[in-house]
Design a protein around this motif. Sequence first.
Motif, PDB file in Angstrom:
ATOM      1  N   GLU A  25      -5.661  10.377 -56.692  1.00 51.59           N
ATOM      2  CA  GLU A  25      -7.034  10.875 -56.758  1.00 51.59           C
ATOM      3  C   GLU A  25      -7.014  12.342 -56.366  1.00 51.59           C
ATOM      4  OE1 GLU A  25     -10.816   8.776 -55.257  1.00 51.59           O
ATOM      5  OE2 GLU A  25     -10.199  10.084 -53.600  1.00 51.59           O
ATOM      6  N   VAL A  26      -7.465  13.207 -57.274  1.00 53.87           N
ATOM      7  CA  VAL A  26      -7.501  14.643 -57.015  1.00 53.87           C
ATOM      8  C   VAL A  26      -8.939  15.033 -56.722  1.00 53.87           C
ATOM      9  CG1 VAL A  26      -6.979  16.944 -57.898  1.00 53.87           C
ATOM     10  CG2 VAL A  26      -5.576  14.998 -58.608  1.00 53.87           C
ATOM     11  N   ARG A  27      -9.163  15.552 -55.517  1.00 53.95           N
ATOM     12  CA  ARG A  27     -10.489  16.023 -55.117  1.00 53.95           C
ATOM     13  C   ARG A  27     -10.502  17.534 -55.260  1.00 53.95           C
ATOM     14  NH1 ARG A  27      -9.548  12.867 -49.855  1.00 53.95           N
ATOM     15  NH2 ARG A  27      -9.693  10.748 -50.605  1.00 53.95           N
ATOM     16  N   VAL A  28     -11.404  18.044 -56.083  1.00 51.64           N
ATOM     17  CA  VAL A  28     -11.456  19.479 -56.372  1.00 51.64           C
ATOM     18  C   VAL A  28     -12.459  20.141 -55.436  1.00 51.64           C
ATOM     19  CG1 VAL A  28     -11.851  21.198 -58.154  1.00 51.64           C
ATOM     20  CG2 VAL A  28     -10.844  18.990 -58.762  1.00 51.64           C
ATOM     21  N   HIS A  29     -11.992  21.179 -54.734  1.00 56.71           N
ATOM     22  CA  HIS A  29     -12.824  21.908 -53.782  1.00 56.71           C
ATOM     23  C   HIS A  29     -12.930  23.365 -54.195  1.00 56.71           C
ATOM     24  CE1 HIS A  29     -12.520  18.529 -50.999  1.00 56.71           C
ATOM     25  NE2 HIS A  29     -11.235  18.498 -51.291  1.00 56.71           N
TER      26      HIS A  29
END
Length: 75
Positions: free
Chosen positions: A66-70
């Motif tokens: 899971e890639v969380r983009v900030h």
Amino acid sequence: MHAIDFELEGDYVELNQLLKLAGLCDSGGAGKALVASGAVRVDGVVESRKTAKIRAGQVVVLGDAEVRVHAEAAT
């Protein structure tokens, strides 16, 4: 699930490039193939656009990653 935090530089990153930059595939072309296969979800929905613009706050899932983009941290 394996969580990856990705700091965005600029307004967006294309989905196939995000997969490469996050280390989920070896190249942008491999990223395009993953998207075309239907294996990639953005915010819980299968994404078929290889160069979809991914922005801060979105979550990309491929397999157990899971890639969380900030947004880029202010300097």
